[in-house]
Write an enzyme that holds these catalytic residues in place. Structure first.
Site, mmCIF file in Angstrom:
data_model
loop_
_atom_site.group_PDB
_atom_site.id
_atom_site.type_symbol
_atom_site.label_atom_id
_atom_site.label_comp_id
_atom_site.label_asym_id
_atom_site.label_seq_id
_atom_site.Cartn_x
_atom_site.Cartn_y
_atom_site.Cartn_z
ATOM 1 C CG HIS A 153 -26.997 -18.118 5.753
ATOM 2 N ND1 HIS A 153 -26.885 -16.906 5.140
ATOM 3 C CD2 HIS A 153 -27.706 -18.904 4.897
ATOM 4 C CE1 HIS A 153 -27.492 -16.940 3.952
ATOM 5 N NE2 HIS A 153 -27.996 -18.162 3.792
ATOM 6 C CD GLU A 247 -17.002 -17.221 -3.175
ATOM 7 O OE1 GLU A 247 -17.267 -16.091 -3.601
ATOM 8 O OE2 GLU A 247 -16.268 -17.429 -2.171
ATOM 9 C CE1 TYR A 257 -10.384 -17.597 0.915
ATOM 10 C CE2 TYR A 257 -10.352 -16.952 3.217
ATOM 11 C CZ TYR A 257 -9.785 -17.616 2.153
ATOM 12 O OH TYR A 257 -8.593 -18.291 2.320
#
Length: 374
Positions: A153, A247, A257
């Site tokens: 990530h 998403e 978010y």
């Protein structure tokens, strides 16, 4: 009562995964594909980012740390590239070209960097110029901290808006419970800068004590797509969910978010991350995928080179299913999903070139040009 809610949630999620359901329908295939693929640049292991110079020359990053300039049918390796921390998903990541490149010559790179006192690495952001196939005038604009030896990530994409600001995405670095909801920590954020790395005076968190002032939005997981909608000027992102819950979001200043407080996905083991998918003060995606496709780069089609029906559609690469997905839109609502170029490999990036044609980076292959059929 809480145990019953969680059990019901798991039943619903299991049903969705078993049926392949999502917020629109199953991805479909079509027979009348209006293009054929042409391998333009071959022998690339992981072509992570693609960008075009104004005259049509192509810049390509490889995750391993190589930067190439493709010109007149030849690939030239660019030297003096920053040393990258190649671990897991980290390495040399995205590349972008300044909108006024003809006058200033700046290109922008994101990459995993070991710089810092801690072991490991974090996402860094720099700009430089190219001269004689070498990077010159290198400037480090931002570096996430603290370093970590986790390999997941990093994000990361770079995009300019219509006002001259440059946006950067950084993933939450595998620390979902620490980084994405904490404004004092890097990771799980979209950042906004002036083109020289300065912090804009109207960034939303300047008044928050201890906050990272470059942050523009937060609560993200791993945004590996970040583009300007050429029709509205808005910045859109896509981001990896866990198991389910990838998403597409429209980025707003100061918005949260939700990750990991809300999500449409579950842990890879199938256990719930949370029992809620919505919460006041947290944004809902305009689209989410169940099951996950592992989205990568994305691009809007702005021309009619592939037919009038595809103009305005969104293209998203899939790492998991190894195809390019075309999403037809009605405003911000996804109305159809179409599967393209399945079987070529893991699609890492997709861009529309200055010639109005689509270029796709495929792992283990290279960069393909989608040539319209006559």
């Amino acid at each position: 009562m809480k145990k019953s809610i969680v059990s019901l949630y798991l039943i619903v999620v299991a049903f969705n995964f078993s049926c392949g359901q999502d917020t629109v329908n199953q991805v479909t295939t079509i027979n009348d594909i209006p293009f054929h693929e042409e391998l333009l640049v071959d022998d690339l292991t992981i072509p992570w980012g693609i960008a075009f110079l104004p005259d049509g020359e192509m810049l390509i990053t490889e995750k391993s740390g190589n930067l190439y300039l493709f010109k007149n049918g030849e690939r030239n390796k660019i030297s003096n590239v920053p040393e990258v921390y190649e671990r897991g998903q980290g390495g040399l990541l995205d590349i972008a070209v300044h909108p006024d490149y003809k006058n200033n010559g700046w290109i922008y790179l994101s990459y995993a960097s070991e710089d810092g006192e801690e072991k490991g690495g974090h996402t860094a952001f720099m700009r430089a110029k190219i001269k004689d196939n070498s990077l010159i005038n290198k400037e480090l604009l931002y570096k996430g901290s603290p370093n970590t030896t986790k390999g997941q990530h990093f994000g990361s994409r770079i995009e300019f808006d219509n006002k001259g600001y440059v946006f950067l995405s950084i993933g939450e670095r595998g620390a979902r419970d620490d980084n994405p909801q904490d404004l004092t920590r890097d990771g799980g954020k979209i950042y906004r800068f002036y083109d020289d790395g300065r912090i804009p005076e109207d960034n939303p968190f300047l008044a928050i004590e201890g906050a990272k002032t470059a942050i523009y939005s937060y609560g993200h997981r791993n945004p590996q797509g970040l583009i300007k909608n050429p029709f509205t000027g808005d910045i859109w992102d896509n981001e990896h969910g866990p198991k389910g819950g990838d998403e597409i979001n429209i980025i707003k200043p100061g918005a949260n978010y939700g990750w990991p407080v809300i999500t449409y996905g579950v842990n890879y083991s199938g256990t719930p991350i949370t029992d809620i998918t919505a919460k006041e003060g947290m944004e809902q995606p305009i689209h989410y995928w169940l099951p996950s496709i592992a989205p990568s780069g994305m691009a809007f089609i702005t021309t009619e080179n592939y037919g009038a029906d595809w103009k305005g559609a969104l293209l998203v690469g899939s790492l998991k299913f190894q195809y390019l997905e075309l999403l037809k839109l009605d405003g911000t609502k996804v109305t159809d999903r179409i599967e393209l170029i399945k079987g070529l490999g893991r699609v890492r990036d997709v861009v529309e070139g200055p010639d109005g044609l689509i270029y796709v980076g495929v792992e283990g292959k290279g960069v393909y040009k989608l040539v319209p059929n006559k």
